[in-house]
Design a protein around this motif. Sequence first.
Motif, mmCIF file in Angstrom:
data_model
loop_
_atom_site.group_PDB
_atom_site.id
_atom_site.type_symbol
_atom_site.label_atom_id
_atom_site.label_comp_id
_atom_site.label_asym_id
_atom_site.label_seq_id
_atom_site.Cartn_x
_atom_site.Cartn_y
_atom_site.Cartn_z
ATOM 1 N N PRO A 6 5.051 14.225 -0.586
ATOM 2 C CA PRO A 6 4.315 13.488 -1.808
ATOM 3 C C PRO A 6 5.135 13.017 -2.995
ATOM 4 N N SER A 7 6.381 13.889 -2.885
ATOM 5 C CA SER A 7 7.220 13.531 -4.230
ATOM 6 C C SER A 7 7.577 11.883 -4.106
ATOM 7 N N ALA A 8 7.447 11.161 -3.077
ATOM 8 C CA ALA A 8 8.185 9.689 -2.940
ATOM 9 C C ALA A 8 6.908 8.965 -3.076
ATOM 10 N N GLN A 9 6.162 9.243 -4.262
ATOM 11 C CA GLN A 9 5.059 8.453 -4.599
ATOM 12 C C GLN A 9 5.454 7.126 -5.025
ATOM 13 N N LEU A 10 4.771 6.007 -4.590
ATOM 14 C CA LEU A 10 5.107 4.556 -4.950
ATOM 15 C C LEU A 10 4.848 4.374 -6.358
ATOM 16 N N GLN A 11 5.755 3.707 -6.976
ATOM 17 C CA GLN A 11 5.432 3.504 -8.527
ATOM 18 C C GLN A 11 5.365 1.942 -8.471
ATOM 19 N N LEU A 12 4.468 1.248 -8.703
ATOM 20 C CA LEU A 12 3.994 -0.188 -8.805
ATOM 21 C C LEU A 12 4.060 -0.659 -10.220
ATOM 22 N N ARG A 13 4.463 -1.865 -10.401
ATOM 23 C CA ARG A 13 4.589 -2.569 -11.639
ATOM 24 C C ARG A 13 3.079 -3.003 -12.016
ATOM 25 N N THR A 14 2.639 -2.870 -13.270
ATOM 26 C CA THR A 14 1.504 -3.615 -13.795
ATOM 27 C C THR A 14 1.987 -4.068 -15.309
ATOM 28 N N ASN A 24 -0.896 -6.345 -11.171
ATOM 29 C CA ASN A 24 0.408 -6.790 -10.841
ATOM 30 C C ASN A 24 0.513 -8.198 -10.722
ATOM 31 N N PRO A 25 1.146 -8.907 -11.605
ATOM 32 C CA PRO A 25 1.099 -10.311 -11.655
ATOM 33 C C PRO A 25 1.571 -11.003 -10.320
ATOM 34 N N ALA A 26 2.453 -10.436 -9.554
ATOM 35 C CA ALA A 26 3.071 -10.798 -8.637
ATOM 36 C C ALA A 26 2.027 -10.841 -7.413
ATOM 37 N N VAL A 27 1.241 -10.035 -7.466
ATOM 38 C CA VAL A 27 -0.088 -10.202 -6.413
ATOM 39 C C VAL A 27 -1.120 -11.084 -6.895
ATOM 40 N N SER A 28 -1.493 -10.824 -8.046
ATOM 41 C CA SER A 28 -2.657 -11.423 -8.592
ATOM 42 C C SER A 28 -2.214 -12.983 -8.549
ATOM 43 N N ILE A 29 -1.513 -13.366 -9.205
ATOM 44 C CA ILE A 29 -0.999 -14.572 -9.266
ATOM 45 C C ILE A 29 -0.857 -15.391 -8.011
ATOM 46 N N THR A 30 0.200 -14.872 -7.180
ATOM 47 C CA THR A 30 0.261 -15.460 -5.953
ATOM 48 C C THR A 30 -0.877 -15.806 -5.296
ATOM 49 N N ALA A 31 -1.785 -14.711 -5.294
ATOM 50 C CA ALA A 31 -2.862 -14.919 -4.313
ATOM 51 C C ALA A 31 -3.744 -15.976 -4.769
ATOM 52 N N LYS A 32 -3.947 -16.055 -6.115
ATOM 53 C CA LYS A 32 -4.832 -17.146 -6.822
ATOM 54 C C LYS A 32 -3.947 -18.519 -6.589
ATOM 55 N N ALA A 33 -2.527 -18.595 -6.642
ATOM 56 C CA ALA A 33 -2.111 -19.909 -6.309
ATOM 57 C C ALA A 33 -2.076 -20.201 -4.844
#
Length: 530
Positions: A6-14, A24-33
């Motif tokens: 579990p020490s390799a937990q994902l660190q996601l940018r917001t 996460n703008p890369a996900v939200s903006i890309t999906a809307k675009a």
Amino acid sequence: MPSDTPSAQLQLRTVPAGFYRGFNPAVSITAKALITLLMLLILLAPATATRELQALKDLVLTRFAGWYIYLLAVFVLFNLVVVCLPVSGRLRLGPPGARPEIGTFSWLAMMFCAGIGIGILVFSVSEPVSDFLTNPDTLSGALPAAQAETLPSAMRFVFFHWGLSAWSSYVMVGLALGLACHRNGHPLTMRSGLEPLVGKRLEGRLGDMIDVLAILATVSGIATTIVLGLEHICAGLSELTGAAFFADQAGNPPLVALLTALVLAIAATIASIVSGMERGVKWTSHCGIALAFLVLAVFVIFGGGTQVVRVFVESVLRYVATLPVQMVTIYDPVQDSARHAWQGDWTIFYWAWWVAFAPFVGLFLVRISRGRTVRQFILGAMLGPSLMCFAWFSGTGGSALLMEIDGRAGGSILQAEHAYRIVAAVNVMLGPTGATLMTAVLTLLFLVLIMASSTAAIIAIKSIGSAGSPQGETPLHSMLWAVAIAALTGAIITAGGIGAIRDAMLVMTLPFSVVLAGMFLAVLRQLTRG
């Protein structure tokens, strides 16, 4: 190599501040675009867009029908095997020692409501009637169409579409996310389900792409659900008012009626969102459950009566006996073209629909299942809701067929258009006043379920877009997603009609089906770790 701890937990940018705070703008903006681009292409070149969509749909049915069939068959077999293994009783969706946070009865009820949405009402009478008239058994000549002996065959195909295969896709997402997020502490977003396979690379563009595919699949699934509900709302209003605005002489809703109903439904959804996510979802869900039980009770009491029990038992036995062969059967497009066409119109459509629903239903299931063992989760999320669906269709569609078989309906249900079959059944069961009241209830229920399904989908989309962060829970973004979904839905039905929305879903869900296959491998790896 991915870490096994579990020490390799994902660190996601917001984003820490601004309009996209917590997202996460890369996900939200890309999906809307992408959704906006698709909508513009459809509106600016409707003939070309419809033609290309049809071509892509044909490609999916020709080249990838087997992929959908075998993928869900593997899920069913895998889940049934896993519940028999000792590891499924030891491993929990949470840290060791965790216990369920929600009581069993409430847990089962919430799963059932989340997974069925409006579809179970849309097809409650329509699909049993369709399969009573035409199904692979009647097309092969093994059974006559629309006869008493055809009823168990018709119902077993309904059960096939709404049973273990459907729920196994939700279970796969739930297991992948439950083990990754509740047990190993990764963010509650779609990419986390693939962490055992890909590891830290999910923090970058690969993970963003997976989350975007999940959002696109969810949007396509909920758009299909909305259109099916709108069709029935127009049918109900046409029956109640007699106005030609809601349906033409053939019983089909005109485009202007569908778009008007779409605007009203999305406005109601936005009102639900503005009232508060928890309150809005809770109110619509409770209202929907109460009205659904009322509808089921009316069908059983005034329709099939005690014979519904016989329909249920016979159909379940037929379903269980034929499932091993049916779930891996692919009809040849040349030598068996009629059954191949039926499979594309029904089974492949449903399998794509379940894949489209899997991101947000699976995410919801894992949210309410923290502390459950893997065995409890599979049994509760796959077998329990399947039996509930079987009981529902036996009570509604089974009653409608029984009324045709005993002569009460006189062919009126069989001859009705798809969206009018449930109304026709109500007219047979009840007198004029009772039928009017029940049609009004059904029309309201369709609206309520559109609101509930849309709100649940938007919650899931925001959770994926915000990398599972609660900071993304803002009404403004919910309203924007409601408008985006409505705009895309309106554009597709304007360009290609109701059928085009199904074509779009078949195409848009195919990429996420690959992600779903990856989640299966991730779960397999997690279970072998013990």
